[in-house]
Enzyme design. Structure first.
Site, short mmCIF file in Angstrom:
data_model
loop_
_atom_site.label_atom_id
_atom_site.label_comp_id
_atom_site.label_asym_id
_atom_site.label_seq_id
_atom_site.Cartn_x
_atom_site.Cartn_y
_atom_site.Cartn_z
N LYS A 109 0.85 -1.19 0.00
CA LYS A 109 0.00 0.00 0.00
C LYS A 109 0.89 1.25 0.00
O LYS A 109 1.89 1.31 0.73
CB LYS A 109 -0.90 -0.04 1.24
CG LYS A 109 -1.92 1.09 1.35
CD LYS A 109 -2.77 0.87 2.60
CE LYS A 109 -3.83 1.94 2.79
NZ LYS A 109 -4.65 1.69 4.01
N SER A 119 -9.61 -0.61 7.54
CA SER A 119 -9.07 -0.57 6.18
C SER A 119 -8.43 -1.87 5.74
O SER A 119 -8.23 -2.08 4.54
CB SER A 119 -8.04 0.56 6.06
OG SER A 119 -8.65 1.83 6.29
N SER A 168 -9.41 1.65 3.41
CA SER A 168 -8.64 2.48 2.50
C SER A 168 -7.67 1.68 1.64
O SER A 168 -7.13 2.19 0.66
CB SER A 168 -7.86 3.54 3.29
OG SER A 168 -6.94 2.94 4.19
#
Length: 599
Positions: A76, A174, A150
Site C-alpha cells: 500500500k 481498512s 482504504s
C-alpha cells in the site's frame, strides 16, 4: 479476464522444491499484468526487468533460510519502499524514502519480490476506496461497486491474482472491509505487533499494518515474518505475547435487535448463514454489542481524528485543495479538539473498555459481519461521508479496544457479491483466530478471490502454525490436556504435538501439599520406568513467559523420549521427593489420578 497464475504460498513452495524458478514465476506475473492491469489499483509498478533481476539473484542464492522465497507481493502506498515515491494518494505530499519500512524490509530479507505499490483512500482516510486522485478501484466482482478502503488497491491486486499477498494498513477497518468486498482474507494483527516505522501515520496510536492474502494460512505466514521481533525504532511496537483459544470456543454474536445492516437484507441473510456454520465450530452466545458500537463512535466523533493532522496538517494549512474534499472535511475536524477534550474522551474510552471486558468473560471470540452492506460507486460519490460511516459499524472499535481481527469470506450474496465475517479476540490471539478463520473459510468451499482457484493444502493449520522459533515442551502432570493447568498452555497458543512415553529412566512422585495436585519427575540411573507425557509446541516468547511462572521445586530440563527425541520438560528437585509417594508403577499422572478417583 486472463487466467491468473497460481500464487498460493504452498503451491509456490512445492514448485520451488521441485524445479520451478522465481524467474519463471515473475515472468508469469508480468505476462498476466500486461493482460490484466487495473490502472486504478496500482500507483507504481516495478519495471519487469527490475523484478526479474531480483528473481534471478534469489535463484542464484537459493531458498535456504528464506521463508518467503520467490513470493510476489505489493505494498500500500502509505508504506515506504526505498527508492520508490510514497504518495499516500496525494501527489502534493509525495516523497522518496531512502530506506524501506521495517515490515517491508523484513519481507524482502525473507525472499519476497516486490511488484509495486497500490492505490488507497487518501491518507488512509476512508473505507470505500473512492477517495484518490489515482482513480477508484472497484470490486473485482462488479465494477459498479466499491472495492472498500482504504487499502483498496492492495485488496484488488490480491483478489485478481496479481500477487500472493499485499500489505495494507488498518486504523478503522481498512484491512478488513476491502477483504470482504473482494472474497479474500484480511488479517488485522494485534496493535504494535508489526512495526509501523516507515508508515505514513493516520492515527499513530491506533495504526496497524495489515495483510491481504487468499487464505488465512498465507496471511499468517506473512505475519510471522513481518512481525518477527519488537522494533525499538517504533515507539508503539511491543513484544508478542501469544495466547490461545479453547478447542471449542464460545463465540459471541450481537443480539438480534442490535444487528445493523442499513436495510440490506442480502447481507443480513448472508450473516445468518455464516452464524449457522459457526455453530459447528463453537458455542454461540448472544452478547450486548452496545459497548463496542459506542466505542466505534469515538473514533471519528472524538479527538483521535486530531492525530490525522500529523501527516496531512501542513497540507491542510497551506494547500487545502490538494486534499480530497471528503478527506479534508474529516481531517479538519481535528482542529476543533482541545487537551481537555482528549482527556475527557480517554476517560470515556476507559469506561467502555471495562464494559467491553465483561463480554470477554462470557465469550472467547466475537463473530461480526465485516461490513453491514456493500455500496455502489456512484452512491458513495453522492454521499461520501454517511455511507462511509455505515461501512465502519462493525470495524471502528477494534484498535481502540486492543483487539486482533481476521476477516474471512463466508458466502456470496444472492446478487453474486461476496460476503464475509470478521473474528475478533483480545490482543495476541492472532494465531488462534486465524486457525478458526481458516476452518470456517474452508467449510464454505469457495474459490479464492476472483482467481477461480480453490484453497490450497496450506489451509491445514497444524503445519503452518509450526515455526522455526518454536520450542517443544513435555508436560507430565497438571498441564496435560483436560487437567487444571492446561489453560496455561492454551492461553499461550501452545499447539499439541503428540502423546508418548519417556525413555525408561525416570521416576514419578506425587508431591504432597500441592494445589492443584502435581507430580515430580526425576531422572534416575536405575529402577526407573517409562512415563506418559504430552509434547506441546510454543513460540520462544511464550515458552519464556511460561517458564518464568513455574514454582519451585519444579523446573525445566531436557527429557529423553522412548524414541530418542530430546525435548524440554518438567523435572523436579530430588530433595522435594522425600516422603512423596513413588507412583512410577502407574506409568503416568493421568492413570494415577484415575486410580484416586475410583478408590
Amino acid at each position: 479476464m486472463a487466467t491468473a497464475p497460481c500464487l498460493a504460498l504452498e503451491t509456490l513452495r512445492q514448485g520451488y522444491a521441485a524445479d520451478l524458478s522465481p524467474v519463471s514465476v515473475i515472468e508469469q506475473c508480468y505476462d498476466y499484468l500486461e493482460q490484466y492491469v487495473d490502472p486504478t489499483a496500482w500507483i507504481h509498478l516495478v519495471p519487469r526487468a527490475e523484478a526479474l533481476a531480483r528473481a534471478a539473484a534469489l535463484a542464484a542464492q537459493g531458498s535456504a533460510g528464506l521463508p518467503l522465497y520467490g513470493v510476489p507481493f505489493a505494498v500500500k502506498d502509505n508504506i515506504d519502499v526505498a527508492g520508490i515515491p510514497t504518495t499516500a494518494a496525494c501527489p502534493a505530499f509525495a516523497y522518496t524514502p531512502s530506506e524501506s519500512a521495517t515490515v517491508v524490509q523484513r519481507l524482502l530479507d525473507a525472499g519476497a519480490i516486490l511488484l509495486g505499490k497500490t492505490n488507497l483512500d487518501q491518507f488512509a482516510t476512508g473505507l470505500v476506496g473512492a477517495r484518490s486522485p489515482y482513480g477508484v478501484p472497484a470490486s473485482v466482482f462488479n465494477p459498479d461497486f466499491v472495492s472498500g478502503g482504504s487499502s483498496s488497491g492492495s485488496a484488488v491486486t490480491v483478489a485478481a491474482g496479481c500477487v500472493s499477498f499485499a500489505l495494507g494498513t488498518d486504523t478503522a477497518g481498512s484491512g478488513r472491509v476491502p477483504a470482504a468486498f473482494n472474497n479474500i482474507v484480511g488479517a488485522k494483527p494485534t496493535r504494535g505487533w508489526l512495526s509501523c516505522k516507515g508508515v505514513v501515520p493516520a492515527c499513530r496510536s491506533l495504526d496497524c499494518v495489515s495483510v491481504f492474502a487468499l487464505s488465512a494460512s498465507d496471511a499468517w505466514d506473512v505475519l510471522a515474518v513481518a512481525g518477527d521481533g519488537q522494533d525499538l525504532a517504533d515507539p508503539w511496537s511491543r513484544p508478542a505475547r501469544p495466547r490461545g483459544l479453547p478447542k471449542r470456543p464460545r463465540i459471541g454474536i450481537p443480539r438480534t435487535n442490535q444487528r445493523e445492516f442499513f436495510g440490506d437484507e442480502l447481507s443480513a441473510n448472508a450473516y445468518e448463514e455464516a452464524v449457522q456454520r459457526l455453530a459447528t465450530f463453537g458455542d454461540l452466545v448472544e452478547i450486548d454489542f452496545t459497548p463496542f458500537s459506542e466505542t466505534a463512535a469515538l473514533l471519528y466523533d472524538g479527538p483521535w481524528v486530531a492525530e490525522r493532522l500529523e501527516a496531512a496538517g501542513n497540507l491542510l494549512a497551506t494547500q487545502p485543495d490538494a486534499l480530497d474534499p471528503a478527506v479534508r472535511s474529516i481531517i479538519s475536524k481535528g482542529l476543533d479538539y482541545s487537551a481537555a477534550d482528549c482527556q475527557k474522551a480517554a476517560t470515556r474510552l476507559e469506561a467502555l473498555r471495562k464494559r467491553a471486558a465483561l463480554t470477554w468473560e462470557d465469550v472467547e471470540v466475537m463473530a461480526l459481519p465485516t461490513s453491514p452492506t456493500h455500496y455502489r460507486v456512484d452512491a458513495v460519490q453522492a454521499n461520501p461521508v454517511v455511507l462511509n460511516s455505515h461501512l465502519g459499524y462493525y470495524t471502528n472499535f477494534a484498535n481502540l479496544l486492543d483487539l486482533c481481527a481476521i476477516a474471512v469470506p463466508t458466502a456470496f450474496r444472492m446478487d453474486k457479491l461476496p460476503f464475509g465475517i470478521t473474528l475478533f479476540a483480545p490482543a495476541w490471539t492472532d494465531a488462534a483466530i486465524a486457525t478458526l478463520g481458516e476452518r470456517l473459510h474452508a467449510s464454505f468451499a469457495l474459490t479464492t478471490g476472483a482467481t477461480g482457484q480453490p484453497l490450497t493444502p496450506s489451509s491445514h493449520p497444524q503445519q503452518w502454525m509450526a515455526r522455526n522459533d518454536t520450542i517443544r515442551l513435555a508436560v507430565v502432570g497438571a498441564h496435560l490436556e483436560g487437567m487444571p493447568l492446561n489453560h496455561e498452555l492454551s492461553e499461550r497458543a501452545a499447539r499439541f504435538v503428540r502423546a508418548c512415553n519417556t525413555a525408561p529412566s525416570y521416576k514419578l512422585f506425587a508431591l504432597p501439599g500441592t494445589v492443584p495436585p502435581k507430580p515430580g519427575l526425576v531422572r534416575v540411573t536405575e529402577g526407573g520406568g517409562a512415563i506418559a507425557v504430552e509434547i506441546w509446541e510454543l513460540s520462544a516468547a511464550a515458552f519464556g513467559d511460561f517458564v518464568s511462572r513455574i514454582p519451585a521445586p519444579l523446573g525445566i530440563g531436557t527429557l529423553t523420549m522412548e524414541d530418542g527425541e530430546q525435548v524440554k520438560g518438567f523435572l523436579c528437585e530430588t530433595i522435594a521427593t522425600g516422603g512423596a509417594d513413588d507412583i512410577t508403577h502407574f506409568g503416568g499422572w493421568r492413570a494415577y489420578m484415575q486410580s484416586r478417583a475410583t478408590a
